[in-house]
Design an enzyme around this catalytic site. Structure first.
Site, PDB file in Angstrom:
ATOM      1  N   HIS A 115       0.835  -1.208   0.000  1.00  0.00           N
ATOM      2  CA  HIS A 115       0.000   0.000   0.000  1.00  0.00           C
ATOM      3  C   HIS A 115       0.870   1.259   0.000  1.00  0.00           C
ATOM      4  CE1 HIS A 115      -3.713   2.290   1.175  1.00  0.00           C
ATOM      5  NE2 HIS A 115      -2.797   3.109   1.661  1.00  0.00           N
ATOM      6  N   GLU A 116       1.790   1.329   0.958  1.00  0.00           N
ATOM      7  CA  GLU A 116       2.636   2.533   1.044  1.00  0.00           C
ATOM      8  C   GLU A 116       3.548   2.649  -0.177  1.00  0.00           C
ATOM      9  OE1 GLU A 116       1.689   4.649   3.008  1.00  0.00           O
ATOM     10  OE2 GLU A 116       0.499   3.345   4.297  1.00  0.00           O
ATOM     11  N   HIS A 119       1.718   4.326  -2.960  1.00  0.00           N
ATOM     12  CA  HIS A 119       1.789   5.794  -2.816  1.00  0.00           C
ATOM     13  C   HIS A 119       3.157   6.301  -3.299  1.00  0.00           C
ATOM     14  CE1 HIS A 119      -1.902   6.727  -0.767  1.00  0.00           C
ATOM     15  NE2 HIS A 119      -1.632   6.016   0.323  1.00  0.00           N
ATOM     16  N   HIS A 174       3.464   6.642  -6.933  1.00  0.00           N
ATOM     17  CA  HIS A 174       2.739   7.840  -7.369  1.00  0.00           C
ATOM     18  C   HIS A 174       3.653   9.073  -7.255  1.00  0.00           C
ATOM     19  CE1 HIS A 174      -1.538   9.859  -7.167  1.00  0.00           C
ATOM     20  NE2 HIS A 174      -0.932  10.071  -8.309  1.00  0.00           N
TER      21      HIS A 174
END
Length: 671
Positions: free
Chosen positions: A463-464, A467, A470
């Site tokens: 998940h991290e 990010h 991104h």
């Protein structure tokens, strides 16, 4: 000599001392004020270049210095840093207000905005101009002088309150420990968790075992310890952070924050804080969010109630438990899951050594986006545990600096997050590349074992890292539109979509290797991971929805009549409640996402983004999870575009159509 005021590329952590921060921030504010004055005093007619672009790049030094400071305040804080944070936050709030409430500056911005039809701007330039104009209009530029003064006062107060809230939660987390001398009290707890607790005890100079409220200590405890009274003790301690009769109580702070946010929204002619926030989100209005939540609640609640009833019956059959309590949930769910799927987290952990999982996520990023991660040792770091990497593309072009910080420490707040030390932007023909960091709280290595992750920790890491991608793949001109600077209910798409790879055989085989034998995870485990992925999905969905509903209730109504936080919260949870209430516990007083982080009136975005991520991943599944063409479309239309266009336009360009909740409901086993 203050290292923060000299030109630096990567953050010069080893040269920075706490007493550098205040003078550096003070001077950086003055430099930024000078840049603003230059824009205002420009005798030329306001243009996109001399006003809009100039304003976007003003305060660059200040944002670099404050990003270092506030990142340290989250990941490596101490009393001195917290004291500095309390002093400088009002300065920064005041400075932001000095910009948005500056009439001469707004007049120039408005002149450019009013002539935008004639300017032949690109979509990115149009977005920058609109965002800039709105940031003035939405933050008081059109208010009277008297109301502007009130707004400044509110913002100043809010900045201090949210810091105090976070400091109290961290203090409560650090202040609790459960000290066990007799190991017999810990029947059921895996050896790895005992060993970690022994290491904590040793660090604290104590005999026996010490358990804390840090997740790697807390989660195994409430999941495996058979002693129900001890589980209760831990669960109640975790649930009463900020809700105790001591100096770290957050009740009044919560009330003050929501009242000030509401007052601020009213001052700006919005009905509530949620109406103010959501105007600039994909969801647009609180009504739409409430409708979205109700629709999901309708689908999830019957499933959740069935699952809960099943769990209650199971606990009664097993141990004669007549009333399932919050400290029983994880314990019996884990037992039931093991029985249903013959799957035990402890069986899986040896296959998930942290270093291998990191290599796996790097390989996946390479297969999808042609990225290479090279560990480097010449980049300064704020703690010896931090790892640093240089990120390159397939042509060896430099893409980003990547920091990774994995284990709990006294000065680190709980949870996991991605952040950045330098944004990506293009200036004078040079594409300045970003410096991105992920911070987690994973199980530490012990004297006999490396860091072995639970499956939950793996999904957190992915998940991290989503990010981080991104941030790393950002490729925009303007800093305020770069990377994760997107609409808040779109920001969770890159993170949540990457979690899907954790469940796929092709991906797991890249990193799930036994830390002792090197054996690749057996296929039967992979099948069980997939089978069990929707286990208790109804309960999980209900839990996430309850947090979003609580957040909306705090921020979409007038809070002036609220006297009891506990009663207000119980009322908000009435439609999503499964367990009996625990009188000593309160969620809001440690709900850092909405009272310290940026999720106020935005917690729903996790579920909102799940609709997007399930729909997006379905596209990969139909064509292969490492399909280069689709990965490139995702990279070019989502990851690299930041906030340069409306999120739905970017999503449709990637997917070819609008998302529907069906993929999510199907994945969750709710339809």
């Amino acid at each position: 000599m203050n290292p923060l005021l000299h030109h630096f590329n990567t953050a010069p952590f080893s040269k920075i001392f706490n007493d550098h921060f205040k003078p550096a921030i003070e001077q950086a504010i003055e430099i930024a004020r000078g840049q603003i004055d230059e824009i205002i005093q420009n005798k030329d007619t306001p243009t996109f270049e001399n006003t809009t672009v100039a304003l976007d790049f003003a305060g660059e030094k200040l944002s670099r210095i404050t990003s270092i400071f506030f990142n340290l305040n989250a990941a490596e804080t101490n009393d001195e840093i917290q004291k500095i944070a309390q002093e400088i936050s009002p300065w920064l709030s005041e400075f932001r207000n000095d910009i948005t409430l500056n009439e001469a500056l707004f007049s120039r911005v408005k002149t450019v905005f009013d002539s935008k039809e004639k300017l032949q701007l690109s979509p990115e330039q149009t977005m920058l101009l609109e965002k800039q104009y709105k940031s003035f209009a939405r933050n008081g530029a059109n208010l009277s002088e008297e109301k502007k003064a009130t707004l400044r006062k509110i913002d100043n107060e809010l900045s201090k309150l949210s810091l105090q809230f976070g400091e109290n939660v961290l203090a409560e987390t650090n202040n609790f420990e459960l000290h066990i001398l007799d190991e017999k009290e810990l029947t059921g707890l895996p050896e790895s968790a005992k060993e970690a607790a022994q290491e904590i005890a040793k660090e604290k100079g104590k005999e026996g075992l010490v358990f804390t409220l840090d997740f790697p200590s807390y989660i195994p405890f409430v999941t495996y310890v058979e002693n129900r009274e001890l589980r209760k003790k831990m669960a109640i301690a975790a649930g009463k952070k900020g809700f105790q009769n001591n100096k770290f109580n957050n009740e009044q702070i919560v009330l003050n924050i929501v009242k000030l946010r509401h007052e601020r929204a009213n001052l700006l002619s919005y009905k509530s804080h949620a109406h103010f926030v959501l105007e600039e989100r994909m969801a647009e209005t609180p009504e739409k969010v409430i409708e979205f939540s109700k629709e999901l609640l309708q689908k999830a609640k019957p499933a959740a109630e069935r699952e809960f009833k099943h769990l209650e019956n199971y606990a009664e059959k097993l141990d004669g438990i007549e009333q399932l309590q919050k400290w029983d949930g994880a314990f019996y769910a884990e037992k039931l899951k093991k029985e249903l799927f013959d799957l035990d987290q402890e069986q899986l952990k040896p296959y998930f050594q942290l270093e291998n999982v990191m290599e796996g996520v790097f390989t996946i990023a390479n297969k999808l986006y042609d990225l290479k991660f090279e560990e480097v040792f010449d980049i300064d770091k704020y703690h010896q545990e931090v790892k640093t990497y240089k990120v390159l593309d397939s042509n060896s072009n430099f893409i980003a600096v990547f920091y990774a910080d994995f284990h709990p420490r006294k000065g680190k707040r709980n949870g996991a997050w991605m952040t950045s030390y330098k944004s990506q932007y293009i200036k004078e023909g040079i594409n300045e590349r970003p410096h991105v960091s992920i911070v987690c709280n994973f199980t530490k290595p012990t004297s006999t074992k490396p860091s072995l992750l639970t499956f939950n920790e793996i999904t957190t890491l992915f998940h991290e890292f989503g990010h981080a991608l991104h941030g790393m793949l950002a490729n925009t001109t303007y800093t305020s539109l770069s990377g994760t600077s997107v609409s808040w209910d779109f920001v969770e798409l890159p993170s949540q979509v990457l979690e899907n790879w954790c469940y796929e055989k092709e991906a797991l085989e890249l990193f799930a290797k036994h830390y002792k034998t090197g054996e690749i995870i057996p296929m039967k485990y992979v099948e069980k991971i997939k089978e069990s992925a929707s286990f208790h999905e109804g309960i999980q969905t209900l839990r996430q929805l309850s947090f979003g509903i609580l957040d909306m209730k705090w921020h979409s109504e007038n809070p002036s009549e609220i006297t009891s936080i506990k009663e207000f919260e119980n009322d908000a949870f009435s439609d999503t409640k499964l367990y009996p209430d625990v009188a000593e516990n309160c969620m809001s007083t440690s709900f850092s996402h909405i009272f310290q982080g940026g999720y106020s009136a935005g917690y729903y975005s996790y579920k909102w983004a799940e609709v997007l991520d399930a729909d997006a991943f379905e596209y990969f599944l139909e064509n292969g999870i490492f399909n280069k063409e689709i990965a490139t479309k995702f990279k070019e239309n989502v990851l690299s575009k930041g906030g340069t266009e409306k999120p739905m336009n970017l999503y449709k360009r990637f997917r070819g159509k609008e998302p529907k909740p069906d993929a999510l409901l199907k994945r969750a086993g709710l339809i």
